[in-house]
Design an enzyme around this catalytic site. Structure first.
Site, short mmCIF file in Angstrom:
data_model
loop_
_atom_site.label_atom_id
_atom_site.label_comp_id
_atom_site.label_asym_id
_atom_site.label_seq_id
_atom_site.Cartn_x
_atom_site.Cartn_y
_atom_site.Cartn_z
N SER A 91 0.86 -1.19 0.00
CA SER A 91 0.00 0.00 0.00
C SER A 91 0.88 1.23 0.00
O SER A 91 1.99 1.22 0.55
CB SER A 91 -0.91 0.03 1.23
OG SER A 91 -1.56 1.28 1.35
N TYR B 298 -2.07 -1.40 10.06
CA TYR B 298 -2.21 -1.65 8.63
C TYR B 298 -1.03 -1.03 7.88
O TYR B 298 -0.39 -1.68 7.04
CB TYR B 298 -3.53 -1.07 8.12
CG TYR B 298 -3.70 -1.20 6.62
CD1 TYR B 298 -4.16 -2.39 6.06
CD2 TYR B 298 -3.41 -0.14 5.77
CE1 TYR B 298 -4.32 -2.52 4.68
CE2 TYR B 298 -3.56 -0.26 4.39
CZ TYR B 298 -4.02 -1.45 3.86
OH TYR B 298 -4.17 -1.57 2.50
#
Length: 272
Positions: A153, A167
């Protein structure tokens, strides 16, 4: 060499985890359209079966089949490996896409949010890859290596946690792990690359991308002015999995519309 052969995946078999929704769904369709046989696994087996049926209805050269699979535990990963082995003797492409997130403000972020997220997003990526490595190595050919694509990401590249601390850290770990694995597996003719997506429409980002108005607001903060589209993922997958990606390993592909190079104001902007 023609564009058709450059990006063709005829005869290839792929596994996409988390392939029922979002980026995994986009990737699975791209692979099917390129001629691959695609196995789709996620915790919701019925959703995977439904998506496989939709992809098979496209009349594309490839095919799809879905089944339940959970990368959040060793037992779950063992079950996925057993299911894959029962369906195919070869595996050319592995896309580690399954992921979870957790959001909470600093001071309220629970310890359990680290264990759950790191288990799925990092340990799951590593363990599934190592247990499927014999199948990938057996499928690898000189000039046409087996491919592993890990989904990171842009939040793992730049410091923008937005309350998703575990995350963001997990995705940074995924991308660094991808480089380590790329170095170690190159000698076995297996490439390992990573995508670093920005905002895409998915179940995970539904709070911010569920409708056109929200997508426009999110896109206005992206340098290229929009959220990601299906074709953005499809193009990356066809490059990395096709002939064009045969000599690429250890790469982090920034599919983020330029967020990865955002750095705030220029240092001397006020003095100009």
């Amino acid at each position: 060499m023609t564009p058709e052969t450059l990006f063709s995946l005829h005869g290839k078999t792929a596994l996409v985890t988390g392939g029922a929704t979002g980026i995994g769904r986009m990737a699975a369709e791209a692979l099917v359209r390129a001629g691959a046989r695609v196995l789709i696994a996620s915790r919701k087996g019925d959703a995977c079966e439904a998506v496989a049926a939709q992809l098979n209805a496209l009349d594309a050269p490839g095919s799809a089949e879905g089944f339940a699979g959970d990368v959040g535990s060793a037992e779950g990963i063992d079950a996925i490996v057993a299911d894959v082995k029962s369906r195919t003797e070869t595996l050319d492409i592995l896309m580690n896409n399954s992921g979870v997130t957790w959001g909470a403000p600093m001071g309220q972020f629970p310890h359990e949010a680290w264990e759950k997220v790191m288990n799925v997003n990092v340990a799951g990526v590593f363990d599934l890859t190592q247990k499927l490595l014999p199948m990938l190595m057996a499928s690898a050919k000189d000039g046409d290596p087996a491919r592993v694509i890990n989904v990171g990401s842009v939040m793992g590249e730049i410091p923008m946690g937005d309350g998703a601390y575990s995350y963001s850290a997990s995705k940074a770990a995924v991308m660094h792990l991808s480089k380590i694995m790329a170095k170690e597996l190159a000698g076995y003719n297996v490439t390992v690359n990573s995508l670093a997506p920005g905002p895409f429409v998915s179940r995970m980002t539904a709070f911010a991308t569920a409708d056109e108005e929200k997508r426009a607001k999110v896109g206005s903060d992206v340098p290229l002015g929009r959220v990601g589209r299906d074709d953005d993922i499809a193009g990356c997958m066809l490059f990395l999995c096709g002939r064009g990606g045969a000599y690429v390993t250890g790469a982090i592909i920034p599919v983020s519309g330029g967020i990865n190079v955002m750095s705030g104001h220029n240092i001397f902007e006020k003095a100009m």
